[in-house]
Design a protein around this motif. Structure first.
Motif, short mmCIF file in Angstrom:
data_model
loop_
_atom_site.label_atom_id
_atom_site.label_comp_id
_atom_site.label_asym_id
_atom_site.label_seq_id
_atom_site.Cartn_x
_atom_site.Cartn_y
_atom_site.Cartn_z
N ARG A 184 3.07 -1.83 16.94
CA ARG A 184 2.17 -2.77 16.28
C ARG A 184 2.91 -3.97 15.69
NH1 ARG A 184 -0.12 2.18 16.09
NH2 ARG A 184 -2.40 2.37 15.93
N ASP B 112 0.82 -1.21 0.00
CA ASP B 112 0.00 0.00 0.00
C ASP B 112 0.86 1.27 0.00
OD1 ASP B 112 -2.45 1.34 -0.08
OD2 ASP B 112 -2.60 1.47 2.11
N GLN C 197 3.72 0.35 7.77
CA GLN C 197 2.65 1.33 7.86
C GLN C 197 1.57 0.74 8.77
OE1 GLN C 197 1.70 3.95 4.39
NE2 GLN C 197 2.48 2.23 3.20
N LYS C 198 0.88 1.61 9.46
CA LYS C 198 -0.08 1.12 10.47
C LYS C 198 -1.16 0.24 9.84
CE LYS C 198 -0.82 5.35 12.04
NZ LYS C 198 0.32 6.14 11.50
N GLN C 199 -1.66 0.65 8.67
CA GLN C 199 -2.77 -0.09 8.05
C GLN C 199 -2.35 -1.41 7.43
OE1 GLN C 199 -1.32 2.56 6.79
NE2 GLN C 199 -1.24 2.52 4.55
N THR C 200 -1.04 -1.64 7.31
CA THR C 200 -0.56 -2.90 6.71
C THR C 200 0.01 -3.86 7.75
OG1 THR C 200 1.67 -2.04 6.27
CG2 THR C 200 0.00 -1.68 4.57
N THR C 201 -0.16 -3.55 9.01
CA THR C 201 0.47 -4.34 10.06
C THR C 201 0.14 -5.83 9.96
OG1 THR C 201 0.48 -2.47 11.61
CG2 THR C 201 0.72 -4.67 12.54
N ASN D 153 4.23 2.41 14.72
CA ASN D 153 4.43 1.20 13.92
C ASN D 153 5.22 0.14 14.68
OD1 ASN D 153 3.41 1.21 10.99
ND2 ASN D 153 4.14 3.31 11.27
#
Length: 258
Positions: free
Chosen positions: A137, A42, A78-82, A134
């Motif tokens: 996470r 992403d 990235q936070k949304q791809t953890t 990040n």
């Protein structure tokens, strides 16, 4: 053996080096290498540019694998791809998983527009805050890459990381890495600059003062001429900071100078 633990070959879209060239360059210098192809899920400017067929990667590069040529990956956090990042790191038999930050809050640190409207100290603080988020996470990685990555690109007169600009945030990042037993990388790309060497020595010394013990060393080579570059300077920097150089094989830490 000394290992260059960070480089990009056939499967990184920004690389100009083939694995055979990396292997030949390492052999000439009598060093080990770890291939760490880019994986940035992403990505803000092109969501799939820094992704590749991992099964094919192991199939093609497997014949090169040895005690001196190891296969890893660099995962841009990235936070949304953890969840996807963690799953990928656990799915394949990597020798080494290098975590990095190429983006902050959906913006590409490579691009000058990433810094629009921000003073340098604001940009550094945002980078450290997002890095901390990040690292909190992500767990399935072995070391943290190029803490000074943004210094390559940020459009300010002073391009160095200065501990005093965000001391509490630097400490939080370092303490979290230490708690997770993750070494910092000494990236050799900027070690030809005296100002970079001085500021980075302060950074790595602080990491050591807080309890950090180890450092990985990587050239971040994208060209065959850069494999193993400035390893001597990096080893000297590690010694001055009080950090022991290590590398990873089969996801286990190994000392370079045992």
């Amino acid at each position: 053996m000394i290992f260059d633990t960070h480089m990009h070959c056939d499967y990184s879209c920004d690389s100009h080096m083939k694995i055979a060239e990396a292997v030949a360059a390492a052999k000439q210098q009598n060093i080990g290498i770890v291939i760490t192809e880019h994986w940035d899920d992403d990505y803000p400017t092109n969501p799939t540019a820094f992704m590749f067929d991992v099964d094919e990667y192991f199939e093609r590069f497997g014949p090169y694998r040895s005690d001196k040529v190891l296969l890893g990956i660099e995962i841009g956090m990235q936070k949304q791809t953890t969840a996807a990042d963690e799953a990928l790191a656990g799915k394949y038999p990597f020798d080494y998983v290098l975590a990095s930050m190429h983006c902050i809050n959906g913006r590409d640190l490579y691009e000058e527009r990433c810094y629009e409207g921000l003073a340098k100290v604001e940009a550094v603080r945002e980078f450290l805050i997002d890095t901390l988020a990040n690292l909190e996470r992500h767990n399935n990685f072995d070391a943290f890459a190029h803490i000074d990555y943004m210094c390559r690109y940020m459009p300010y007169a002073d391009k160095e990381l200065i501990l005093g600009e965000a001391p509490e945030l630097f400490d939080q990042v370092f303490k979290l890495l230490i708690a997770k037993e993750k070494p910092l990388e000494i990236n050799t790309r900027r070690l030809d600059d005296a100002g970079a060497m001085a500021s980075l020595l302060a950074v790595y010394r602080r990491y050591a003062q807080l309890g950090g013990k180890y450092a990985v060393i990587g050239s971040d080579a994208h060209y065959k001429e850069h494999v193993g570059r400035r390893m001597r300077e990096a080893l000297s920097l590690a010694d001055e900071a009080g950090l022991e150089p290590v590398y990873f094989r089969e996801r286990k830490m190994r000392k370079m100078r045992s």
